[in-house]
Design a protein around this motif. Structure first.
Motif, mmCIF file in Angstrom:
data_model
loop_
_atom_site.group_PDB
_atom_site.id
_atom_site.type_symbol
_atom_site.label_atom_id
_atom_site.label_comp_id
_atom_site.label_asym_id
_atom_site.label_seq_id
_atom_site.Cartn_x
_atom_site.Cartn_y
_atom_site.Cartn_z
ATOM 1 N N ARG A 429 0.544 -1.304 -0.057
ATOM 2 C CA ARG A 429 0.070 0.012 -0.127
ATOM 3 C C ARG A 429 0.719 1.103 0.163
ATOM 4 O O ARG A 429 0.223 1.956 -0.873
ATOM 5 C CB ARG A 429 -0.989 0.421 1.058
ATOM 6 N N GLU A 430 1.814 1.091 0.692
ATOM 7 C CA GLU A 430 2.589 2.124 0.821
ATOM 8 C C GLU A 430 4.059 3.124 -0.047
ATOM 9 O O GLU A 430 4.687 1.742 0.394
ATOM 10 C CB GLU A 430 3.298 2.771 2.058
ATOM 11 N N PRO A 431 4.002 3.314 -1.053
ATOM 12 C CA PRO A 431 5.219 3.746 -2.066
ATOM 13 C C PRO A 431 6.460 4.169 -1.586
ATOM 14 O O PRO A 431 6.136 4.377 -0.183
ATOM 15 C CB PRO A 431 4.983 4.216 -3.162
ATOM 16 N N LEU A 432 6.932 3.817 -1.720
ATOM 17 C CA LEU A 432 8.908 4.115 -1.056
ATOM 18 C C LEU A 432 8.822 5.824 -0.817
ATOM 19 O O LEU A 432 8.963 6.041 0.468
ATOM 20 C CB LEU A 432 9.898 4.211 -2.438
ATOM 21 N N ILE A 433 8.111 6.773 -1.316
ATOM 22 C CA ILE A 433 7.886 7.988 -1.239
ATOM 23 C C ILE A 433 7.060 9.020 -1.981
ATOM 24 O O ILE A 433 6.750 8.733 -2.820
ATOM 25 C CB ILE A 433 8.612 9.007 -1.180
ATOM 26 N N ARG A 434 6.183 9.614 -0.573
ATOM 27 C CA ARG A 434 5.132 10.160 -1.370
ATOM 28 C C ARG A 434 4.859 11.731 -1.189
ATOM 29 O O ARG A 434 4.952 11.226 0.285
ATOM 30 C CB ARG A 434 3.539 9.335 -1.319
ATOM 31 N N ALA A 435 4.981 12.731 -1.326
ATOM 32 C CA ALA A 435 4.706 14.208 -0.801
ATOM 33 C C ALA A 435 3.992 14.904 -0.945
ATOM 34 O O ALA A 435 2.912 14.210 -1.843
ATOM 35 C CB ALA A 435 5.645 14.723 -2.198
ATOM 36 N N VAL A 436 3.720 15.676 -0.093
ATOM 37 C CA VAL A 436 1.891 16.596 0.345
ATOM 38 C C VAL A 436 2.838 17.508 0.417
ATOM 39 O O VAL A 436 3.614 18.023 1.179
ATOM 40 C CB VAL A 436 1.565 15.951 1.162
ATOM 41 N N HIS A 437 2.183 19.083 -0.240
ATOM 42 C CA HIS A 437 2.431 20.136 -0.449
ATOM 43 C C HIS A 437 1.364 20.394 0.594
ATOM 44 O O HIS A 437 2.039 22.190 1.293
ATOM 45 C CB HIS A 437 2.108 20.838 -1.522
ATOM 46 N N ASP A 438 -0.021 20.134 0.842
ATOM 47 C CA ASP A 438 -0.606 20.935 0.769
ATOM 48 C C ASP A 438 -0.923 20.912 2.587
ATOM 49 O O ASP A 438 -0.544 19.573 3.459
ATOM 50 C CB ASP A 438 -2.568 20.259 0.656
ATOM 51 N N LEU A 439 -0.293 21.585 3.728
ATOM 52 C CA LEU A 439 -0.177 21.674 5.287
ATOM 53 C C LEU A 439 -1.511 20.445 5.756
ATOM 54 O O LEU A 439 -1.531 19.048 6.610
ATOM 55 C CB LEU A 439 -0.412 22.491 6.063
ATOM 56 N N ALA A 440 -3.058 20.870 5.664
ATOM 57 C CA ALA A 440 -3.755 19.831 6.223
ATOM 58 C C ALA A 440 -3.924 18.278 6.352
ATOM 59 O O ALA A 440 -3.834 16.872 7.083
ATOM 60 C CB ALA A 440 -4.972 20.473 6.009
ATOM 61 N N GLU A 441 -3.404 18.200 4.447
ATOM 62 C CA GLU A 441 -3.136 16.687 4.574
ATOM 63 C C GLU A 441 -1.548 15.744 4.893
ATOM 64 O O GLU A 441 -1.824 15.144 5.196
ATOM 65 C CB GLU A 441 -3.363 16.519 2.641
ATOM 66 N N GLY A 442 -0.642 17.059 4.681
ATOM 67 C CA GLY A 442 0.782 16.482 5.711
ATOM 68 C C GLY A 442 0.345 16.137 6.737
ATOM 69 O O GLY A 442 0.426 15.277 7.803
ATOM 70 N N ARG A 540 4.716 12.709 -10.074
ATOM 71 C CA ARG A 540 3.420 12.482 -10.885
ATOM 72 C C ARG A 540 2.886 12.256 -9.763
ATOM 73 O O ARG A 540 2.530 12.226 -8.630
ATOM 74 C CB ARG A 540 3.770 11.115 -11.670
ATOM 75 N N GLN A 541 1.373 13.052 -10.195
ATOM 76 C CA GLN A 541 0.317 13.400 -9.139
ATOM 77 C C GLN A 541 -0.619 12.461 -9.089
ATOM 78 O O GLN A 541 -1.073 11.563 -9.794
ATOM 79 C CB GLN A 541 -0.614 14.204 -9.632
ATOM 80 N N THR A 542 -0.643 11.711 -7.938
ATOM 81 C CA THR A 542 -1.757 10.574 -7.467
ATOM 82 C C THR A 542 -2.915 11.069 -6.447
ATOM 83 O O THR A 542 -2.628 11.866 -5.552
ATOM 84 C CB THR A 542 -0.628 9.080 -6.957
ATOM 85 N N PRO A 543 -3.707 10.801 -5.943
ATOM 86 C CA PRO A 543 -4.674 11.011 -5.012
ATOM 87 C C PRO A 543 -3.831 10.939 -3.584
ATOM 88 O O PRO A 543 -5.426 11.800 -2.696
ATOM 89 C CB PRO A 543 -6.215 9.650 -4.810
ATOM 90 N N VAL A 544 -3.406 10.420 -2.989
ATOM 91 C CA VAL A 544 -2.845 10.535 -2.449
ATOM 92 C C VAL A 544 -1.306 11.232 -2.319
ATOM 93 O O VAL A 544 -0.115 10.579 -0.762
ATOM 94 C CB VAL A 544 -2.128 8.883 -1.377
ATOM 95 N N GLY A 545 -0.937 11.515 -3.025
ATOM 96 C CA GLY A 545 0.376 12.441 -2.783
ATOM 97 C C GLY A 545 1.342 12.262 -3.978
ATOM 98 O O GLY A 545 0.251 11.812 -5.734
ATOM 99 N N ILE A 546 2.212 13.272 -4.165
ATOM 100 C CA ILE A 546 3.515 13.389 -5.739
ATOM 101 C C ILE A 546 4.063 11.827 -5.033
ATOM 102 O O ILE A 546 5.159 11.731 -4.515
ATOM 103 C CB ILE A 546 3.700 14.472 -5.880
ATOM 104 N N ILE A 547 4.335 11.510 -6.178
ATOM 105 C CA ILE A 547 4.935 9.920 -6.338
ATOM 106 C C ILE A 547 6.258 10.258 -7.697
ATOM 107 O O ILE A 547 6.348 11.048 -8.409
ATOM 108 C CB ILE A 547 5.148 9.039 -6.937
#
Length: 613
Positions: A429-442, A540-547
């Motif tokens: 389920r969890e990829p190597l890394i996914r990044a989140v810019h939005d504070l609340a989502e982080g 690459r944007q995904t529903p759970v962050g940028i990969i």
């Protein structure tokens, strides 16, 4: 009875509030002698401990200790946060009224130090002069000499830290009384151990252990629980169970700083002590600041989120520490470092120590070797495969011993934080890394951080044991209030860090091999994250962050198959939709969870739904 005033005055400790506090607990516990200690007393106290058999030599300038066999780990179920306001009750903080816990602890401590020395340890849990230093001063009282030696390694110890306070009464009062370890009913209905932080009174009362976080009160009790409460009450800072590292790009001269939280057994210490892989070593240097605690605040003059490690040492888990997993840690334990090993295997004839994972196989010649309980290995029957070292065996060493310690680790200013990462141990389920810019989502992602249960008894298969921000055992007040405070502190930064979730532990479902090599190669996704923050890559944007795309990730010198790489850079949408249901159940446990967090949850869930459609 001990002459408290004479002992404090002789040590140059004239703060009248310290005198009042020490006198009160000396009278309560019946201590026969009072001794104020500083870092300068370390060599003398080591020799006294060697003479008394509390320590043994483990090579030149290294020491071995063994705890009581029922006193080997922090005890979450006996750890309590007490205040006078029931609104401070959370799901995880074992809240109890201060009016109940203080008399109970005082009754347990009464007379327990009769005939003993009460050591007075004035300490500071921050670099001197730091913005958060007003919340970092404390005085620990203890009746155990080895506790003093650990505290000298884990904190800055000296009377002057309590003499220079702007408000002489504003320090943490931390009391540790060991008790009769062999008759405390550990793990039974009659268990007498209590580890209580009276957070709104800035008082810590621990009874019934001489081990680790139960006894080193500047570390977890002050550094995390009390620090978290103080940060919230003052609206000034966050106290988190985070590692903190620096990354220098030697080509551009730019310094970056990353902190982050990882549940137990998810690779936090190894990441904190990471070195650059050989292929990247000429360009990048990784610096160590800390492996366990970070305090975060906003510098109002720059608008940056700042961080510092309040500790002065490393209290590391020995198990599986070796040349491959953590060569930095091993180097910090060399002879002459004054390291203290606890509950490892020990050979008194040679001074050697060993633990599971130190080498592939234990020493072939078992002559003279004792396991962590003191039993001779040579007396074991052939089929006895009991571990030589306790799984929670430890080493305690100062930050100065870490080979790649950051040059500015003790600087008053702290360091600016560029990224906050979370990482749990999950095989899918969890990829190597996914990044989140939005504070609340982080923040939402940190609140739903989890790792797979380590055994079937700990949870259902496929359901994570959630560990919000990796702070589950150290929550000092309600989780909803905590989430809002986190949003407020980080949200006040005009130049905010980027958030990310990392996972080094994806496995192949067929043969079980790890898809990512890990260890030093974990620097590679972190470099991508910093490039993303700088706008140098887009991902690459995904529903759970940028990969990352495969092209963006620097894989020079990495051995990984195209299939494995594709898997760790992919989102499994059906698995994530199942995960979102569990996340909702988890968040519903908490009162006063901010609307911003629920909105973030709905945004991610809706995006996953669109992806599926």
């Amino acid at each position: 009875m001990a002459d408290v005033e004479a002992a404090l005055e002789a040590a140059g400790l004239t703060n009248p509030h310290v005198l009042e506090y020490v006198r009160h607990y000396a009278d309560l516990t019946g201590a026969e002698r009072i001794e104020v200690v500083s870092a300068a007393d370390d060599a003398r106290l080591i020799q006294e401990s060697l003479d008394a058999g509390e320590l043994q030599q483990a090579g030149e300038g290294r020491y071995y200790s063994r705890s009581y066999h029922k006193d080997t780990a922090r005890s979450e179920e006996r750890t309590i946060v007490a205040t006078s306001d029931e609104k401070d009750k959370g799901v995880y903080n074992n809240w109890r009224p201060a009016s109940e816990m203080k008399p109970l602890l005082h009754d347990l401590m009464r007379g327990q130090s009769a005939g003993k020395t009460m050591y007075v340890i004035p300490y500071l849990m921050s670099p001197p002069g730091n913005d958060l230093a007003p919340w970092a001063a404390g005085v620990q009282l203890t009746d155990t000499r080895t506790v003093v030696l650990h505290m000298i390694r884990m904190s800055r110890v000296g009377a002057h830290f309590l003499e220079d306070l702007e408000d002489p009464s504003h320090f943490v009062r931390a009391v540790h009384v060991t008790g009769d370890l062999e008759n405390l009913g550990q793990g039974t209905p009659d268990d007498q151990r209590y580890f209580v932080t009276v957070a709104d009174e800035r008082t810590i009362l621990h009874f019934g252990s001489s081990y680790g976080g139960n006894a080193l009160l500047g570390k977890i009790a002050h550094g995390l629980r009390q620090g978290a409460y103080d940060g919230w009450a003052s609206k000034k800072f966050l106290a988190e169970q985070y590692m903190l590292i620096g990354i220098k790009d030697k080509q551009t001269g730019t310094d970056y700083h990353i902190c982050g939280g990882f549940p137990s057994a998810s690779g936090k210490t190894n990441l904190a002590m990471m070195l650059a892989p050989d292929a990247l070593g000429e360009r990048y240097h990784v610096s160590f600041y800390g492996d366990d605690i970070a305090w975060l605040w906003v510098d109002e003059s720059t608008g940056r989120l700042m961080g510092m490690n309040p500790e002065y040492g490393v209290f590391g888990v020995a198990k599986d520490t070796n040349e491959k997993t953590n060569p930095t840690a091993l180097a910090s334990l060399d002879e002459g470092t004054k390291t203290i090993f606890t509950n490892v295997a020990y050979n008194p004839g040679t001074g050697e120590v060993w633990w599971e994972g130190r080498t592939k196989e234990p020493p072939a010649d078992v002559t003279g070797w004792l396991d962590w309980t003191g039993a001779p290995i040579a007396d074991r029957k052939d089929e006895d495969d009991t571990p030589w070292a306790h799984p929670n065996s430890r080493f305690t060493t100062t930050l100065d011993n870490v080979p790649n310690i950051a040059a500015d680790y003790d600087a008053a200013a702290g360091v600016p934080i560029d990224a906050i990462i979370f990482g749990g141990r999950t095989r899918d389920r969890e990829p190597l890394i996914r990044a989140v810019h939005d504070l609340a989502e982080g923040v939402y992602d940190g609140l739903t951080l989890g790792a797979e249960a380590t055994s079937a008894a700990e949870g259902k298969e496929g359901v994570l044991r959630y560990d919000p921000m990796s702070n589950r055992p150290f929550m000092a007040y309600g989780e909803g209030d905590y989430a809002q405070h986190y949003l407020d502190i980080v949200g006040a930064a005009t130049d905010q860090p980027i958030f990310a979730h990392v996972n080094w532990f994806q496995r192949d479902p067929e043969d079980g091999h790890f898809l990512w090599p890990g260890y030093r190669d974990n620097l590679r996704p972190l470099l991508w994250l910093l490039q993303l923050r700088n706008g140098e890559v887009t991902g690459r944007q995904t529903p759970v962050g940028i990969i990352p795309t495969e092209e963006e990730l620097n894989l020079e010198g990495v051995e990984i198959s195209p299939e494995d790489l594709a898997t760790i850079l992919t989102i499994d949408t059906p698995r994530w939709q199942q995960e979102m249901e569990h996340r909702a159940e988890h968040l519903e446990l908490f009162e006063r969870m901010p609307d911003a967090i629920w909105e973030a949850h709905r945004r991610v869930a809706d995006a996953l739904g669109r992806e599926d459609g």
